[in-house]
Design an enzyme around this catalytic site. Structure first.
Site, mmCIF file in Angstrom:
data_model
loop_
_atom_site.group_PDB
_atom_site.id
_atom_site.type_symbol
_atom_site.label_atom_id
_atom_site.label_comp_id
_atom_site.label_asym_id
_atom_site.label_seq_id
_atom_site.Cartn_x
_atom_site.Cartn_y
_atom_site.Cartn_z
ATOM 1 N N HIS A 186 11.120 10.813 6.404
ATOM 2 C CA HIS A 186 12.035 11.280 5.361
ATOM 3 C C HIS A 186 13.018 12.318 5.934
ATOM 4 C CE1 HIS A 186 12.779 12.455 1.029
ATOM 5 N NE2 HIS A 186 13.200 13.547 1.643
ATOM 6 N N GLU A 187 12.492 13.302 6.676
ATOM 7 C CA GLU A 187 13.356 14.363 7.215
ATOM 8 C C GLU A 187 14.286 13.816 8.291
ATOM 9 O OE1 GLU A 187 13.547 16.887 5.400
ATOM 10 O OE2 GLU A 187 11.673 16.522 4.341
ATOM 11 N N GLN A 227 20.171 19.753 3.820
ATOM 12 C CA GLN A 227 19.792 19.964 2.423
ATOM 13 C C GLN A 227 20.157 21.360 1.933
ATOM 14 O OE1 GLN A 227 15.651 18.071 2.949
ATOM 15 N NE2 GLN A 227 16.183 17.782 0.788
ATOM 16 N N HIS A 278 17.182 12.198 6.619
ATOM 17 C CA HIS A 278 18.186 13.169 6.150
ATOM 18 C C HIS A 278 19.190 13.480 7.251
ATOM 19 C CE1 HIS A 278 17.339 14.326 2.093
ATOM 20 N NE2 HIS A 278 16.074 14.624 2.352
ATOM 21 N N CYS A 331 12.316 14.122 -3.413
ATOM 22 C CA CYS A 331 13.215 14.835 -2.506
ATOM 23 C C CYS A 331 13.742 16.066 -3.223
ATOM 24 C CB CYS A 331 14.364 13.909 -2.111
ATOM 25 S SG CYS A 331 15.546 14.660 -0.985
ATOM 26 N N LEU A 332 13.788 17.179 -2.503
ATOM 27 C CA LEU A 332 14.303 18.403 -3.104
ATOM 28 C C LEU A 332 15.781 18.294 -3.452
ATOM 29 C CD1 LEU A 332 12.449 20.986 -0.834
ATOM 30 C CD2 LEU A 332 11.841 20.248 -3.158
ATOM 31 N N GLY A 360 8.818 19.589 3.275
ATOM 32 C CA GLY A 360 9.732 19.428 4.393
ATOM 33 C C GLY A 360 11.141 19.711 3.918
#
Length: 179
Positions: free
Chosen positions: A146-147, A61, A150, A104-105, A56
């Protein structure tokens, strides 16, 4: 018959915003322009997510403070969920709360046991402004929550307390990508 293109195949990989970047810590703006720039953003999100081997990715991000995310994520039964949501709202998150490993990226190489509900329902719109509802359970529910976090300006360490939070923040300060 024209074959559908693979998501991200026409996108470009963009640099990842990392923990500490202000764009990750402020709520994102609603999308109001549903023209070609939004379609390009979604393509770039897919391309960047795939290049980083994520499941995702939210627009902030990659430095874009707009309410958009993409996903290509399995659930606990290994069913693939692929799509995007514009102007998403987490309308339900319920069921059992499960503390599971979460990464997380924007915090590459780090993860921590993070509590999330086992079921999530997100509502928003697609690239044309048409309503979408995405429901997930298990790992996919974790991804949806999670997304959405963000886009509200939160990263998963914000959900941690005590030694778990301290450990991941210390590791982030020592990471080679840290500012």
């Amino acid at each position: 018959m024209r074959q559908a293109s693979i998501p991200g195949s026409s996108g470009r990989v963009r640099p990842m915003s990392l923990l500490g970047d202000p764009v990750l810590h402020s709520p994102c703006e609603e999308v109001t322009d549903f023209g070609p720039p939004l379609a390009r953003l979604v393509e770039d999100l897919y391309a960047t997510m795939y290049a980083a081997e994520g499941v995702g990715l939210a627009a902030n991000q990659i430095g874009v403070a707009q309410r958009v995310f993409v996903y290509d994520c399995p659930d606990d039964e290994d069913r693939r969920h692929l799509g995007h949501v514009v102007n998403p709202r987490l309308v339900e998150a319920d069921g059992v709360s499960v503390r599971g490993p979460e990464g997380c990226l924007s915090l590459p190489g780090l993860e921590a046991g993070t509590p999330r509900f086992d079921r999530a329902l997100v509502e928003g719109v697609d690239l044309q402004g048409e309503p979408v509802r995405v429901e997930g359970t298990g790992f996919f529910a974790r991804c949806l929550q999670h997304e959405c976090d963000h886009l509200e300006g939160r990263v998963y360490p914000d959900r941690l307390t005590g030694w778990r939070r301290g450990r991941v923040l210390r590791a982030a300060r020592r990471a080679p990508w840290s500012r």
